[in-house]
Scaffold this active site. Structure first.
Site, short mmCIF file in Angstrom:
data_model
loop_
_atom_site.label_atom_id
_atom_site.label_comp_id
_atom_site.label_asym_id
_atom_site.label_seq_id
_atom_site.Cartn_x
_atom_site.Cartn_y
_atom_site.Cartn_z
N HIS A 195 0.74 -0.90 0.18
CA HIS A 195 -0.05 -0.03 0.19
C HIS A 195 0.98 1.15 -0.08
O HIS A 195 1.73 1.42 0.73
CB HIS A 195 -0.82 -0.03 1.24
CG HIS A 195 -1.98 0.99 1.22
ND1 HIS A 195 -1.68 2.32 1.67
CD2 HIS A 195 -3.25 1.06 1.00
CE1 HIS A 195 -2.66 3.03 1.34
NE2 HIS A 195 -3.64 2.43 1.26
N ASP A 229 0.90 4.20 1.42
CA ASP A 229 1.30 4.74 2.79
C ASP A 229 2.31 3.88 3.49
O ASP A 229 3.21 4.37 4.25
CB ASP A 229 0.15 5.07 3.56
CG ASP A 229 -0.84 6.10 3.02
OD1 ASP A 229 -0.38 6.98 2.20
OD2 ASP A 229 -2.16 6.00 3.35
N LYS A 230 2.08 2.36 3.32
CA LYS A 230 3.13 1.57 4.05
C LYS A 230 4.27 1.36 3.18
O LYS A 230 5.31 1.22 4.06
CB LYS A 230 2.29 0.10 4.15
CG LYS A 230 1.43 -0.11 5.19
CD LYS A 230 2.07 0.03 6.43
CE LYS A 230 1.41 0.79 7.63
NZ LYS A 230 2.09 1.20 8.75
N GLU A 261 10.43 11.72 6.94
CA GLU A 261 8.98 11.34 6.15
C GLU A 261 9.39 11.20 4.78
O GLU A 261 10.38 11.47 4.39
CB GLU A 261 8.03 12.82 6.39
CG GLU A 261 7.91 13.43 7.48
CD GLU A 261 7.81 12.80 8.68
OE1 GLU A 261 6.53 11.81 8.33
OE2 GLU A 261 7.71 12.95 9.80
N GLU A 269 14.66 15.63 9.61
CA GLU A 269 15.90 16.12 10.47
C GLU A 269 16.70 14.77 10.98
O GLU A 269 15.89 13.78 11.41
CB GLU A 269 15.35 16.96 11.41
CG GLU A 269 14.48 18.19 10.92
CD GLU A 269 12.98 17.58 10.86
OE1 GLU A 269 12.53 18.16 9.57
OE2 GLU A 269 12.40 17.34 11.55
N LYS A 301 -5.74 -4.36 0.33
CA LYS A 301 -6.40 -3.69 1.55
C LYS A 301 -7.40 -4.92 2.28
O LYS A 301 -7.77 -5.78 1.14
CB LYS A 301 -7.14 -2.56 1.30
CG LYS A 301 -6.45 -1.40 0.94
CD LYS A 301 -7.22 -0.07 0.87
CE LYS A 301 -7.47 0.36 2.35
NZ LYS A 301 -8.30 2.01 2.02
N PHE A 333 -8.68 -3.80 -10.77
CA PHE A 333 -7.75 -3.06 -9.62
C PHE A 333 -6.27 -3.30 -10.25
O PHE A 333 -5.59 -4.24 -9.51
CB PHE A 333 -7.96 -3.72 -8.13
CG PHE A 333 -6.95 -2.71 -7.34
CD1 PHE A 333 -6.37 -1.70 -7.39
CD2 PHE A 333 -7.15 -3.37 -5.88
CE1 PHE A 333 -5.50 -1.28 -6.45
CE2 PHE A 333 -6.45 -2.92 -5.19
CZ PHE A 333 -5.28 -1.69 -5.34
N ASP A 365 -2.23 5.87 -6.05
CA ASP A 365 -2.52 7.12 -5.06
C ASP A 365 -1.30 7.30 -4.50
O ASP A 365 -0.16 6.31 -4.16
CB ASP A 365 -3.29 6.33 -3.95
CG ASP A 365 -4.81 6.13 -4.07
OD1 ASP A 365 -5.41 7.44 -4.48
OD2 ASP A 365 -5.17 5.07 -4.23
N ALA A 366 -1.13 8.56 -3.93
CA ALA A 366 0.25 8.82 -3.57
C ALA A 366 0.27 8.18 -2.09
O ALA A 366 -0.81 8.15 -1.39
CB ALA A 366 0.28 10.48 -3.53
N ARG A 401 0.13 7.80 7.93
CA ARG A 401 -0.94 8.00 7.49
C ARG A 401 -2.15 6.70 7.99
O ARG A 401 -3.35 6.68 7.69
CB ARG A 401 -1.41 8.39 5.79
CG ARG A 401 -0.98 9.76 5.84
CD ARG A 401 -2.05 10.13 4.53
NE ARG A 401 -1.58 9.39 3.45
CZ ARG A 401 -2.10 9.73 2.24
NH1 ARG A 401 -2.54 10.94 1.95
NH2 ARG A 401 -1.82 9.08 0.89
N LYS A 402 -1.45 5.69 8.34
CA LYS A 402 -2.20 4.45 8.75
C LYS A 402 -1.86 4.22 10.25
O LYS A 402 -1.78 3.02 10.64
CB LYS A 402 -1.75 3.21 7.98
CG LYS A 402 -2.29 3.44 6.68
CD LYS A 402 -3.67 3.40 6.36
CE LYS A 402 -4.15 3.74 5.02
NZ LYS A 402 -4.24 5.07 4.67
N LYS A 435 10.56 7.75 13.27
CA LYS A 435 11.04 8.28 14.41
C LYS A 435 11.63 7.51 15.28
O LYS A 435 11.46 6.47 15.53
CB LYS A 435 9.67 8.92 15.26
CG LYS A 435 8.66 9.92 14.50
CD LYS A 435 7.37 10.33 15.34
CE LYS A 435 6.36 11.18 14.59
NZ LYS A 435 5.35 11.43 15.21
N LYS A 437 11.71 10.18 20.22
CA LYS A 437 10.28 10.62 20.26
C LYS A 437 9.20 9.94 20.95
O LYS A 437 8.97 8.79 20.40
CB LYS A 437 10.03 10.72 18.72
CG LYS A 437 10.47 11.89 17.81
CD LYS A 437 11.87 11.75 17.77
CE LYS A 437 12.66 12.84 16.96
NZ LYS A 437 14.17 12.76 17.06
N ASP A 452 6.20 9.99 21.06
CA ASP A 452 5.09 9.19 20.12
C ASP A 452 5.29 7.87 19.71
O ASP A 452 4.16 7.18 19.79
CB ASP A 452 4.84 10.13 18.60
CG ASP A 452 4.13 11.36 18.85
OD1 ASP A 452 3.35 11.61 19.84
OD2 ASP A 452 4.41 12.31 18.04
#
Length: 418
Positions: free
Chosen positions: A14, A16-17, A42, A55, A166, A243, A251-252, A257-258, A278, A282, A284
């Site tokens: 995918h 995003d992955k 990113e 960074e 998906k 598909f 898709d970009a 995003r997941k 990260k 971090k 997060d």
């Protein structure tokens, strides 16, 4: 009255992955050659193009473009027909040095006094409805796509699969929150072009998913979960039809995003911060792992059958702002949720450096987390190998998914008189 709950997962192919895996591959290479690296990177992927931004503060110098290409090829984007492949895509690096304004709030003379890399709240969740203490709908979704990727690589039973996919699973629960049956399964998988006959193509894909993929996934579960795979499941296989165009050409994709796929599939809660790209300073990332570790050990010890743990931080501050516990009324001990939170604070040191040390997070263990969920995975000791034209070859023995270990169950039982 019974109710329905749905979770989804996405494949390693995918968009995003792909971005998550590239970002975490960079993290791993920096940590392999300099464990003190500070990295926030990113990735953007689109048709024939990858953009790296972020960074870094590190002693290591890496060929980030080659790391990205190797990651893309490993996922399976190796053909020009995909309009995105690791050997020919363009890669732009806009990675620069970490802000000193941020760094001064994190690094201290004593590592134990390391401040949090950002403000925010992080959540960990666990439930006893599966053997790995994960929500069942998400666990089935992950396994559907892991097996689909395995079938793609085998090139035996299903030969037309492409990397993007998906899955989504809807479960029916009883009034007392027990899974009763699978209501629906959705699978959308990218595939080779079959030609003009769309109807026979869709029939072939649906038959293969139901007759080959589903039995393989079902066999990986316990008999109790296998019993939920009834004959009345509603299947939606490639419901939009053809598909062929997928991945970054369709898709970009962007890092981070997941986040619900990465955690608990909509169960529990999420603080909003992504993990991939990260380093463990971090919170997060590191504190989300630490709260999962807490929640899992509490449920495994018998404190409750379902637990949510929250921790919060201020940037540059060593001690967390607070710890919150919600047992959803399933507590098995004679303590309020607030009292449980106080006991948790006495067992688990939640200062950022303490989390890094306890869970061995300054190791290159993150690429593996970037597909099929960061939680519910199996800890493993393994040897990892890295190659760099500038830094040479590095082999390290690491322990993966340390936050999934049940190594605090005895301490929890003692603290709660269990």
């Amino acid at each position: 009255m019974s109710y329905l709950f749905t979770s989804e997962s996405v494949s390693e192919g995918h968009p995003d992955k792909i971005a998550d895996q590239i970002s975490d591959a960079l993290i791993d290479h920096f940590l392999a050659y300099d464990p003190d690296s500070k990295v926030a990177c990113e990735t953007l992927v689109t048709t024939g193009q990858v953009v790296l931004a972020g960074e870094v503060k590190s002693k290591a110098y890496l060929d980030v473009q080659q790391i990205a290409r190797d990651t893309i090829n490993k996922i399976g984007y190796t053909k020009g027909a995909y309009q995105f492949d690791g050997n020919s895509c363009g890669i732009l690096s806009a990675i620069h040095e970490q802000s000193q304004d941020i760094n001064q709030g994190v690094d201290r003379a004593s590592k134990e006094e390391q401040g949090a890399g950002d403000q925010g709240m992080m959540f960990g969740y666990a439930t006893n409805e599966t053997e790995n203490f994960m929500p069942l709908a998400l666990e089935i979704s992950h396994r559907l796509l892991k097996e689909l990727a395995a079938l793609r690589r085998e090139m035996k039973d299903i030969t037309y699969l492409r990397p993007d996919a998906k899955a989504q699973v809807t479960l029916q629960y009883s009034d007392d929150n027990k899974p009763e049956r699978i209501e629906a399964i959705v699978v959308s998988t990218q595939h080779d072009d079959f030609g003009p006959d769309d109807e026979s193509m869709l029939a072939k894909i649906k038959a293969d998913i139901i007759n080959i993929l589903i039995p393989r996934v079902k066999a990986t579960f316990s008999k109790e979960v296998q019993a939920l795979f009834g004959d009345d499941i509603k299947f939606h296989i490639n419901p939009t039809g053809k598909f062929v165009i997928g991945g970054p050409h369709g898709d970009a994709g962007l890092t981070g995003r997941k986040i619900i796929v990465d955690t608990y599939g909509g169960k529990g809660a999420h603080g909003g911060g992504a993990f991939s790209g990260k380093d463990p300073s971090k919170v997060d990332r590191s504190a989300a792992y630490a709260t999962r570790h807490i929640a899992k050990n509490l449920v495994a010890a018998g404190v409750a059958t379902e637990i949510l743990v929250q921790v919060s931080y201020a940037i540059g501050v060593v001690e967390p702002m607070g710890i919150f516990v919600n047992t959803y009324g399933t507590s098995k001990v004679d303590f309020t949720d607030g009292q449980i939170a106080e006991i948790v604070t006495s067992i688990f040191d939640m200062r950022p450096f303490a989390i890094e040390s306890r869970l061995k997070l300054r190791n290159p263990i993150y690429t593996e987390t970037a597909a099929y969920g960061h939680m519910g995975r199996t800890p493993e000791v393994k040897t990892v190998r890295f190659e760099s034209p500038y830094e040479g070859i590095k082999e390290l023995e690491v322990e993966t998914f340390t936050w999934e270990k049940l190594d605090y169950v005895d301490k929890v039982k003692t603290a709660f008189n269990l």
